[in-house]
Motif scaffolding. Structure first.
Motif, short mmCIF file in Angstrom:
data_model
loop_
_atom_site.label_atom_id
_atom_site.label_comp_id
_atom_site.label_asym_id
_atom_site.label_seq_id
_atom_site.Cartn_x
_atom_site.Cartn_y
_atom_site.Cartn_z
N UNK A 1 4.71 4.93 5.02
CA UNK A 1 4.63 3.87 6.05
C UNK A 1 4.49 4.49 7.43
N UNK A 2 5.25 5.52 7.70
CA UNK A 2 5.20 6.17 9.02
C UNK A 2 3.81 6.73 9.31
N UNK A 3 3.21 7.36 8.31
CA UNK A 3 1.87 7.93 8.50
C UNK A 3 0.84 6.81 8.71
N UNK A 4 0.92 5.76 7.90
CA UNK A 4 -0.03 4.66 8.04
C UNK A 4 0.13 3.96 9.39
N UNK A 5 1.38 3.79 9.84
CA UNK A 5 1.62 3.19 11.16
C UNK A 5 1.04 4.08 12.26
N UNK A 6 1.18 5.38 12.10
CA UNK A 6 0.59 6.31 13.06
C UNK A 6 -0.92 6.18 13.10
N UNK B 1 0.83 -1.20 0.00
CA UNK B 1 0.00 0.00 0.00
C UNK B 1 0.87 1.25 0.00
N UNK B 2 1.91 1.26 0.83
CA UNK B 2 2.78 2.44 0.89
C UNK B 2 3.56 2.65 -0.41
N UNK B 3 3.95 1.56 -1.06
CA UNK B 3 4.64 1.68 -2.35
C UNK B 3 3.74 2.35 -3.38
N UNK B 4 2.47 1.93 -3.43
CA UNK B 4 1.53 2.51 -4.40
C UNK B 4 1.23 3.97 -4.06
N UNK B 5 1.06 4.27 -2.76
CA UNK B 5 0.81 5.65 -2.35
C UNK B 5 1.99 6.54 -2.71
N UNK B 6 3.20 6.06 -2.49
CA UNK B 6 4.39 6.84 -2.82
C UNK B 6 4.48 7.08 -4.33
N UNK C 1 7.42 10.11 0.12
CA UNK C 1 8.25 8.92 -0.03
C UNK C 1 7.57 7.70 0.58
N UNK C 2 8.03 6.53 0.19
CA UNK C 2 7.48 5.28 0.73
C UNK C 2 7.68 5.21 2.24
#
Length: 128
Positions: A54-59, A38-43, A49-50
Motif C-alpha cells: 500500500x505504501x509503495x502504491x500510494x507513493x 490490489x495490495x492484498x493480491x500483490x502481497x 507485506x500488504x
C-alpha cells in the motif's frame, strides 16, 4: 477470466437521425478493484507485506502526477508508459499560439508488448 459484454444499437455518427443503425458489443458495468484489494493480491504473490505494498502504491499515486506535470513520460517497464498530452485551440499563425491556447492536458497509457500479450488471453461472456 472474462469480460462481460452487452449488445447495443448505434446510429452512424454525424448523420441526422442516426442513419442506418448497427449493433455492437459493449462492456457492461465493471467491478472496481480498489487499492486495498490490489495490495492484498500483490502481497499474496510476493514477499512484500500488504502494508508495504500500500505504501509503495500510494507513493506511485503521489509521484506520477508530479513527473507528468513536469512533462516527463514515465516508463514502468513491462507494465507500460504514461505520457502527458495537451489539447489546444488552432490558431491562424504560429505567433498566436500561447499557453492560453492550451485547453486541457490528458494522460495516455501505452501498454508494453508483454502487457498487450497478456491481454490477448481475455475471454468474453455475453451478459444475460
Amino acid at each position: 477470466m472474462s469480460i462481460k459484454y452487452k449488445i447495443i444499437e448505434r446510429g452512424a455518427p454525424g448523420v441526422s437521425g442516426g442513419g442506418s443503425k448497427k449493433y455492437y458489443a459493449s462492456t457492461t458495468a465493471r467491478e472496481k478493484v480498489d487499492l486495498k484489494q490490489l495490495s492484498e493480491r500483490l502481497a499474496a504473490i510476493s514477499t512484500v507485506s500488504e502494508v508495504d505494498t500500500i505504501a509503495v502504491l500510494q507513493g506511485l499515486v503521489h509521484l506520477l502526477p508530479e513527473y507528468l506535470c513536469n512533462g516527463s513520460s514515465i516508463s514502468l517497464g513491462d507494465f507500460g508508459t504514461f505520457t502527458p498530452h495537451i489539447r489546444s485551440e488552432g490558431k491562424d499563425t504560429p505567433e498566436a499560439v500561447n499557453a492560453q491556447s492550451i485547453k486541457s492536458v490528458n494522460v495516455t497509457f501505452r501498454p508494453s508488448v508483454e502487457f498487450k500479450n497478456r491481454m490477448k488471453t481475455v475471454r468474453f461472456k455475453k451478459h444475460s
